[in-house]
Design an enzyme around this catalytic site. Sequence first.
Site, PDB file in Angstrom:
ATOM      1  N   PRO A  25       0.845  -1.195   0.000  1.00  0.00           N
ATOM      2  CA  PRO A  25       0.000   0.000   0.000  1.00  0.00           C
ATOM      3  C   PRO A  25       0.877   1.240   0.000  1.00  0.00           C
ATOM      4  CG  PRO A  25       0.059  -1.001   2.188  1.00  0.00           C
ATOM      5  CD  PRO A  25       0.792  -1.933   1.275  1.00  0.00           C
ATOM      6  N   MET A  26       0.641   2.159  -0.940  1.00  0.00           N
ATOM      7  CA  MET A  26       1.466   3.362  -1.063  1.00  0.00           C
ATOM      8  C   MET A  26       0.580   4.575  -1.295  1.00  0.00           C
ATOM      9  SD  MET A  26       4.634   1.854  -3.352  1.00  0.00           S
ATOM     10  CE  MET A  26       3.569   0.821  -4.391  1.00  0.00           C
ATOM     11  N   CYS A 108       3.340   3.348   9.152  1.00  0.00           N
ATOM     12  CA  CYS A 108       3.536   4.663   8.544  1.00  0.00           C
ATOM     13  C   CYS A 108       4.111   5.639   9.569  1.00  0.00           C
ATOM     14  CB  CYS A 108       2.218   5.191   7.999  1.00  0.00           C
ATOM     15  SG  CYS A 108       2.381   6.791   7.171  1.00  0.00           S
ATOM     16  N   LYS A 147       0.440  -4.832   9.105  1.00  0.00           N
ATOM     17  CA  LYS A 147       1.709  -4.469   8.487  1.00  0.00           C
ATOM     18  C   LYS A 147       2.432  -3.554   9.466  1.00  0.00           C
ATOM     19  CE  LYS A 147       3.843  -2.641   4.254  1.00  0.00           C
ATOM     20  NZ  LYS A 147       4.709  -1.596   4.814  1.00  0.00           N
TER      21      LYS A 147
END
Length: 345
Positions: A25-26, A108, A147
Amino acid sequence: MTEQTTSQRISRAALHSTARLSVAPMMDWTDRHCRYFHRVLSKETLLYTEMVTAPALVRGGALHLLEYSPEEHPVALQLGGSDPKELAEATKLGAAAGYDEINLNVGCPSDRVQSGTFGAVLMKHPQLVADCIAEMQAATDVEVTVKCRLGVDDQVSEEVLPAFLETVSATGITRFTLHARKAWLKGLSPKENRDIPPLDYELVHRMKAAFPHLHLSINGGIASLDEAMPHLERGLDGVMIGRAAYHDPSRVLLDADTRVYGTDHHMTAEAAVHEMLDYIEAHVTAGGKLSQITRHMLGLFTGRPGARIWRRTLSEGAHKRGAGPELVLDAMAQMKQSLAGHAAE
């Protein structure tokens, strides 16, 4: 949730198999158009959405962030948040939209994410992560995953990572993707956090040995299938590739189905362009801009003669009014003409 979308959700066993390779995921990159394009390149690779925050869905009602094409399956929704009840509500929305997996972002490092007390800062609060996961699991029968990083700031990864995995997996969760770097919450930008903290692949492999019952994928700095395969061969359950899959998708995804999954599906870059034309036509006809799709396709011919012409033609023309599939075909034709000219010299 449409009947078509629901019927295409894959089983948990199939999800574990397809997670042998995934595209990370970006933010600002892996939107629905990017994922559709990546699905054309590989039928098997697991795709992830950009991170969607639970507050945006639950409090903001931004359900448009959950939209995707049924062809994208297998596709996972990544959520950001730290309130267990709110994440549970967001999970329900994601499950209702038909996603194959709901993933919690514990990696993140951006200031904006930290201010919301989620993302990598949650590595400091494993019990809160466990509480979030427990509520998310109670809200759906769709698989919930995490994640995360190896740790943050001055934490000793050898100590905090196994403790984190033990605490969170006590909820019954079995799948984790480990970004093989620590995150520095102060002093490094999000971009620097993707490059400066040293990679520690061996720690991830040690975690697999210590927790053999967990499905562990590795992420961080892996740029090709040649670099990914040894991790699978050594016993990890999956490899997640981020920036390389975006900037050089042919190198990562075109051979993925045969090399990683053992299927006979093989796509070429040129064939992928043609497969995208109907999707592009539908998007433009509905009022969308060509550039919203082609910005994700600029790297398709990376490393090949004519790649610069492909990128330039799309970059200069895709934002113009009326641009559509014809420009994409023209870009490919100009690339071929350039090759023919060089061959004739």
